[in-house]
Design a protein around this motif. Structure first.
Motif, PDB file in Angstrom:
ATOM      1  N   LEU A   1       0.807  -1.216   0.000  1.00  0.00           N
ATOM      2  CA  LEU A   1       0.000   0.000   0.000  1.00  0.00           C
ATOM      3  C   LEU A   1       0.844   1.271   0.000  1.00  0.00           C
ATOM      4  CD1 LEU A   1      -2.978  -0.660   2.473  1.00  0.00           C
ATOM      5  CD2 LEU A   1      -3.072  -0.449  -0.009  1.00  0.00           C
ATOM      6  N   TYR A   2       2.063   1.195   0.512  1.00  0.00           N
ATOM      7  CA  TYR A   2       2.812   2.419   0.779  1.00  0.00           C
ATOM      8  C   TYR A   2       4.009   2.656  -0.126  1.00  0.00           C
ATOM      9  CZ  TYR A   2       0.094   3.637   4.895  1.00  0.00           C
ATOM     10  OH  TYR A   2      -0.926   4.027   5.729  1.00  0.00           O
TER      11      TYR A   2
ATOM     12  N   LYS B   1      -5.974  -1.340  -5.622  1.00  0.00           N
ATOM     13  CA  LYS B   1      -4.870  -1.262  -4.657  1.00  0.00           C
ATOM     14  C   LYS B   1      -4.153   0.077  -4.779  1.00  0.00           C
ATOM     15  CE  LYS B   1      -2.599  -4.990  -3.754  1.00  0.00           C
ATOM     16  NZ  LYS B   1      -1.695  -6.157  -3.844  1.00  0.00           N
TER      17      LYS B   1
ATOM     18  N   PHE C   1      -5.805  -7.877   0.631  1.00  0.00           N
ATOM     19  CA  PHE C   1      -5.818  -6.431   0.419  1.00  0.00           C
ATOM     20  C   PHE C   1      -6.826  -5.753   1.342  1.00  0.00           C
ATOM     21  CE2 PHE C   1      -8.264  -3.066  -1.743  1.00  0.00           C
ATOM     22  CZ  PHE C   1      -7.331  -2.046  -1.672  1.00  0.00           C
TER      23      PHE C   1
ATOM     24  N   GLN D   1      -5.519  -5.495   4.785  1.00  0.00           N
ATOM     25  CA  GLN D   1      -4.519  -4.435   4.909  1.00  0.00           C
ATOM     26  C   GLN D   1      -5.196  -3.068   5.057  1.00  0.00           C
ATOM     27  OE1 GLN D   1      -2.336  -5.216   1.320  1.00  0.00           O
ATOM     28  NE2 GLN D   1      -0.789  -6.453   2.356  1.00  0.00           N
ATOM     29  N   VAL D   2      -6.229  -2.820   4.262  1.00  0.00           N
ATOM     30  CA  VAL D   2      -6.956  -1.549   4.359  1.00  0.00           C
ATOM     31  C   VAL D   2      -7.587  -1.412   5.742  1.00  0.00           C
ATOM     32  CG1 VAL D   2      -8.935  -0.240   3.495  1.00  0.00           C
ATOM     33  CG2 VAL D   2      -7.371  -1.361   1.878  1.00  0.00           C
TER      34      VAL D   2
ATOM     35  N   SER E   1      -6.540   2.930  -3.645  1.00  0.00           N
ATOM     36  CA  SER E   1      -6.686   2.981  -2.186  1.00  0.00           C
ATOM     37  C   SER E   1      -5.413   3.485  -1.521  1.00  0.00           C
ATOM     38  CB  SER E   1      -7.046   1.599  -1.650  1.00  0.00           C
ATOM     39  OG  SER E   1      -8.252   1.138  -2.207  1.00  0.00           O
ATOM     40  N   ALA E   2      -4.270   3.033  -2.032  1.00  0.00           N
ATOM     41  CA  ALA E   2      -2.995   3.485  -1.487  1.00  0.00           C
ATOM     42  C   ALA E   2      -2.855   4.993  -1.627  1.00  0.00           C
ATOM     43  CB  ALA E   2      -1.847   2.773  -2.198  1.00  0.00           C
TER      44      ALA E   2
END
Length: 302
Positions: A82-83, A129, A173, A176-177, A132-133
């Motif tokens: 994500l980052y 992904k 995923f 993770q969110v 959202s990231a």
């Protein structure tokens, strides 16, 4: 709308809700700063605005603020999917812009919450992904420096979401969110609203709800009409796309793109900023969301 009007807030009103004077806030910020000086593993001392943002998100709990600030710096290594490679001042973020408008509404709601809108675009090769990231990292980064609110309200417009895009959303995923919302955004999510979700998107919504704590899961809504949405969100804070009084999502998205470049130096710095785990005073605790010390390999989706 000048760029500095993208995040209109009222610090005094928000402080008043928490029964905090300006001097109280200054004292709390100083306490956090003194603690930060002892945390040699962290890469910087954040600004006063950043610290106050986290204090408000953590209901002015000093200990919770310490934990959340630590996680803000630590999470890029825990959730690299994500980052990493999402600098908004590079082409890395192009597919995020093509997938959806991810924008904040400039005005706060009457309850002093910040409304963030995700509006899927008519794009077959979308990357949820990346999209959202971009929102969870880049928009949030700017807000940490400039914004203050009582919490988050999300509106996801699924009018144009494609099955090909939804099919790429994995349970890992979503987990993770959920982790980022709960541990970095400190569960200051008031509610999440989906509107016009096609039948094939409902499984994703239900799976996402199952990964949230019950308090937040109960605040996830799926609306079939504007009339249902307006029961929760006033027209004063909705974009014109939803019959509201704010600029359209496309207009807001363009303004936010420009805003990102005001923070180019900050985003470039974040690319190389690292927590030094060798200097951490106490080892990261195991966590049911993280798995084993940040390892997201195991997930139960039954």
């Amino acid at each position: 709308m000048p760029p500095n009007d993208l995040l209109i807030t009222d610090r005094n009103k928000i402080r008043k809700v928490w029964e905090k004077t300006e001097n109280d806030v200054i004292k709390d910020i100083q306490i956090i700063k003194e603690w930060l000086k002892t945390q040699k593993h962290l890469p910087e001392i954040p600004t006063d605005n950043m610290i106050e943002f986290f204090l408000v998100n953590c209901k002015f709990s000093i200990e919770k603020t310490k934990q959340t600030l630590d996680m803000y710096y630590t999470v890029p290594n825990l959730v690299p999917d994500l980052y990493k490679n999402i600098n908004p001042c590079t082409s890395d973020v192009d597919v995020a812009y093509e997938t959806a408008n991810f924008v904040c509404v400039p005005v706060l709601t009457p309850s002093l919450h910040r409304l963030t809108i995700v509006q899927y675009k008519d794009f077959e090769n979308g990357d949820v992904k990346k999209m959202s990231a971009h929102g969870l990292k880049n928009l949030y980064e700017i807000r940490i420096h400039e914004d203050l609110s009582m919490g988050e309200i999300y509106l996801v417009d699924c009018t144009h979401v494609k099955f090909s895009v939804v099919a790429k959303i994995t349970p890992l995923f979503l987990k993770q969110v959920a982790f980022v919302l709960e541990r970095v955004h400190s569960l200051r999510t008031h509610s999440i609203h989906f509107i016009y979700a096609p039948s094939y998107y409902h499984h994703t919504i239900n799976l996402f709800k199952s990964l949230l704590k019950k308090k937040l899961s109960d605040r996830v809504y799926s609306h079939k009409s504007l009339d249902e949405l307006i029961e929760h969100l006033p027209l004063d804070v909705l974009p014109s796309d939803f019959g509201g009084k704010q600029k359209s999502c496309d207009e807001l998205a363009e303004l936010w793109k420009n805003k990102m470049f005001e923070y180019k130096d900050r985003f470039d710095k974040l690319e190389t900023m690292q927590v030094n785990e060798a200097l951490r005073p106490e080892k990261l605790q195991n966590d049911e969301l993280l798995g084993y010390y940040g390892n997201f390999k195991k997930i139960d989706t039954d």
